[in-house]
Enzyme design. Structure first.
Site, PDB file in Angstrom:
ATOM      1  N   SER A   1       0.818  -1.219   0.000  1.00  0.00           N
ATOM      2  CA  SER A   1       0.000   0.000   0.000  1.00  0.00           C
ATOM      3  C   SER A   1       0.850   1.266   0.000  1.00  0.00           C
ATOM      4  O   SER A   1       0.382   2.313  -0.443  1.00  0.00           O
ATOM      5  CB  SER A   1      -0.935   0.013   1.216  1.00  0.00           C
ATOM      6  OG  SER A   1      -1.958  -0.927   1.030  1.00  0.00           O
TER       7      SER A   1
ATOM      8  N   THR B   1      -1.567   4.460   3.165  1.00  0.00           N
ATOM      9  CA  THR B   1      -2.199   5.260   2.109  1.00  0.00           C
ATOM     10  C   THR B   1      -2.297   6.746   2.480  1.00  0.00           C
ATOM     11  O   THR B   1      -1.740   7.593   1.776  1.00  0.00           O
ATOM     12  CB  THR B   1      -3.573   4.687   1.720  1.00  0.00           C
ATOM     13  OG1 THR B   1      -3.423   3.311   1.372  1.00  0.00           O
ATOM     14  CG2 THR B   1      -4.180   5.445   0.554  1.00  0.00           C
TER      15      THR B   1
ATOM     16  N   HIS C   1      -7.101  -9.553   3.508  1.00  0.00           N
ATOM     17  CA  HIS C   1      -5.937 -10.233   4.107  1.00  0.00           C
ATOM     18  C   HIS C   1      -6.395 -11.398   4.990  1.00  0.00           C
ATOM     19  O   HIS C   1      -5.741 -12.436   5.033  1.00  0.00           O
ATOM     20  CB  HIS C   1      -5.125  -9.258   4.968  1.00  0.00           C
ATOM     21  CG  HIS C   1      -4.159  -8.413   4.204  1.00  0.00           C
ATOM     22  ND1 HIS C   1      -2.981  -8.903   3.697  1.00  0.00           N
ATOM     23  CD2 HIS C   1      -4.189  -7.102   3.873  1.00  0.00           C
ATOM     24  CE1 HIS C   1      -2.320  -7.931   3.084  1.00  0.00           C
ATOM     25  NE2 HIS C   1      -3.033  -6.819   3.163  1.00  0.00           N
TER      26      HIS C   1
ATOM     27  N   ASP D   1      -5.213   0.724  -4.642  1.00  0.00           N
ATOM     28  CA  ASP D   1      -3.745   0.656  -4.689  1.00  0.00           C
ATOM     29  C   ASP D   1      -3.269  -0.697  -5.195  1.00  0.00           C
ATOM     30  O   ASP D   1      -2.184  -0.823  -5.734  1.00  0.00           O
ATOM     31  CB  ASP D   1      -3.142   0.997  -3.320  1.00  0.00           C
ATOM     32  CG  ASP D   1      -3.832   0.258  -2.172  1.00  0.00           C
ATOM     33  OD1 ASP D   1      -4.789  -0.512  -2.419  1.00  0.00           O
ATOM     34  OD2 ASP D   1      -3.400   0.455  -1.026  1.00  0.00           O
TER      35      ASP D   1
HETATM   36 ZN   LIG Z   1      -2.820  -4.793   2.319  1.00  0.00          ZN
END
Ligand SMILES: [Zn+2]
Length: 458
Positions: free
Chosen positions: A102, A155, A287, A325
């Site tokens: 990210s 981010t 995740h 992203d």
């Molecule tokens: Zn991630």
């Protein structure tokens, strides 16, 4: 299987959508008040406003791949707000790996360059790069960052800090507080309220020059001018599926509040604004290979997109760009050679797997927690498996369990607990949207944001 969505998920039927943009930009009186009750159907055949935007809103759905869009649309039972403004794709590789993280992914958008994984607004040699937010600040524009993660996470950090490694969050908080950014909404409260061990003051010293720092929902609700920060959790904000409305606002609410505050601020009124809005935890759920939490945050993000597009349609001078992203989890719809998948079992869930695990770890009855959280009868042995895996802190066993009780019934699957290099979708609407088209590099998309505002990258 129950198919009724939870009320908190505010699914927006397109049948009720307003054809807002089939006509010239609507006036304020034409729109209903509640932001999340403003579904928008953008007529794709209608050219977007020409010229240079006065304001730019960059929305990032962290970890949102093309399959995430299909999942969200199927669960909603109608097109996503995003669907009406799809313009192309972004390729997401970093300089040191085809699979980005990210930090490198966000730096491509914030600085318009590719860099190494872990880099926060520094180039491949470690030199700081000028960010879009900094260039906007230098022009005297108002700026803001909204995220559902810690505001110091990769981010948002990549727009208002420069560090060699994304793990340096206290230093990111320090730089962010000193960056001149006018608005911060999200998590990460601890970096701004609690001094690190051995230090006299918190890393992030927000609140100088008359700035407000809200640390709870009522403080957030009371914010009526900038500069202001609302950091509503020590770490990340809750997953949408677990969120308590009295404790934390929805992403759509934060986005619209940020737009209204930035537009009404002295800098914003005079020279416009730049706002980043991130749906940060779409990634975290992926995740964890948790499809119900992933879906909940996708639908909350799409609600935010609908609200931002409605605001921009009314304004007429605002470019809205949404992208990701990277993809996370390698989500697939259909698995094991079977030609069936169905989002219904995921809509029956009422809790993230992370929340269920915490409750079992706190001593609650595993069978009751899992049945309530998944909204479905448990497979044989699941409660015992959950108890054992929680006791042993066996993450692999827990991941296998969430597959058995959620992904398999829905017919979805995952290939990784990390990121993938699959191209992500790019969405754009407003003046300058024509710069985003076709298959782009993520760094080219970042440069197009600078160009749209007429800002220099050096
Ligand atoms: Zn991630």
């Amino acid at each position: 299987m129950p198919t009724a969505p939870r009320p908190a998920r505010s699914l927006l039927p397109l049948a009720a959508a307003l054809a807002l943009l089939a006509a010239p930009p609507a006036t304020a009186q034409d729109l209903p008040d509640a932001p999340s009750a403003r579904p928008v159907a953008l007529d794709a055949s209608r050219p977007t406003p020409a010229g240079q935007p006065r304001n730019v809103v960059l929305m990032i759905a962290d970890g949102f791949g093309p399959a995430s869009a299909t999942l969200g649309r199927a669960a909603k039972g109608a097109p996503l707000a995003l669907d009406s403004v799809l313009v192309g794709t972004a390729e997401t590789s970093a300089t040191d790996s085809r699979v980005t993280d990210s930090a490198a992914g966000a730096t491509a958008y914030s600085c318009g360059i590719k860099t190494y994984n872990g880099a926060i607004a520094v180039d491949a040699d470690g030199a700081p790069c000028r960010t879009l937010l900094e260039a906007a600040e230098d022009r005297g524009m108002a700026t803001g960052l909204v995220a559902t993660s810690r505001i110091t996470h990769a981010t948002p950090a990549s727009f208002a800090a420069h560090v060699a490694r994304r793990s340096e969050e206290p230093e990111i908080a320090r730089q962010m507080a000193a960056s001149g950014v006018d608005l911060l909404f999200g998590g990460g409260r601890r970096f701004f309220t609690a001094p690190p061990e051995g230090a006299a003051a918190p890393a992030g010293a927000w609140g100088g020059a008359g700035g407000t720092l809200a640390t709870d929902r009522s403080g957030y609700d009371a914010i009526d001018r900038l500069p202001a920060a609302a950091l509503l959790a020590d770490s990340h904000l809750a997953y949408e599926i677990d969120r308590d409305e009295t404790d934390q606002p929805a992403l759509a609410d934060m986005a619209v509040k940020a737009l209204d505050l930035l537009a009404a601020s002295p800098d914003g009124e005079e020279r416009g604004f730049f706002l980043l809005v991130e749906g940060s935890r779409i990634d975290h759920a992926a995740h964890g290979n948790d499809p119900a939490a992933h879906l909940g945050d996708i639908l909350a993000y799409d609600d935010a997109v609908a609200a931002v597009l409605a605001w921009a349609a009314r304004d007429g001078n605002t470019l809205v760009v949404s992208t990701a992203d990277h993809e996370t989890g390698g989500l697939t719809l259909g698995r094991d050679g079977v030609y069936v998948w169905d989002p219904a079992p995921l809509l029956a869930a009422t809790a993230s797997f992370e929340r269920m695990r915490e409750r079992v770890a706190d001593g609650e009855d595993a069978a009751a927690v899992l049945e309530e959280g998944t909204g479905a009868p448990l497979p044989e042995g699941a409660a015992d498996a959950a108890r054992g895996a929680v006791r042993a802190e066996d993450t692999a066993a827990l991941a296998a369990l969430v597959t058995t009780i959620e992904s398999e019934p829905a017919g979805v699957a995952w290939t990784t607990s990390g990121h993938t290099a699959v191209d992500v979708n790019v969405y754009a609407w407003g003046p300058g949207a024509g710069r985003f088209r076709g298959a782009m590099g993520n760094d080219a998309a970042g440069r197009a944001l600078f160009e749209a505002l007429g800002l220099d990258r050096e």
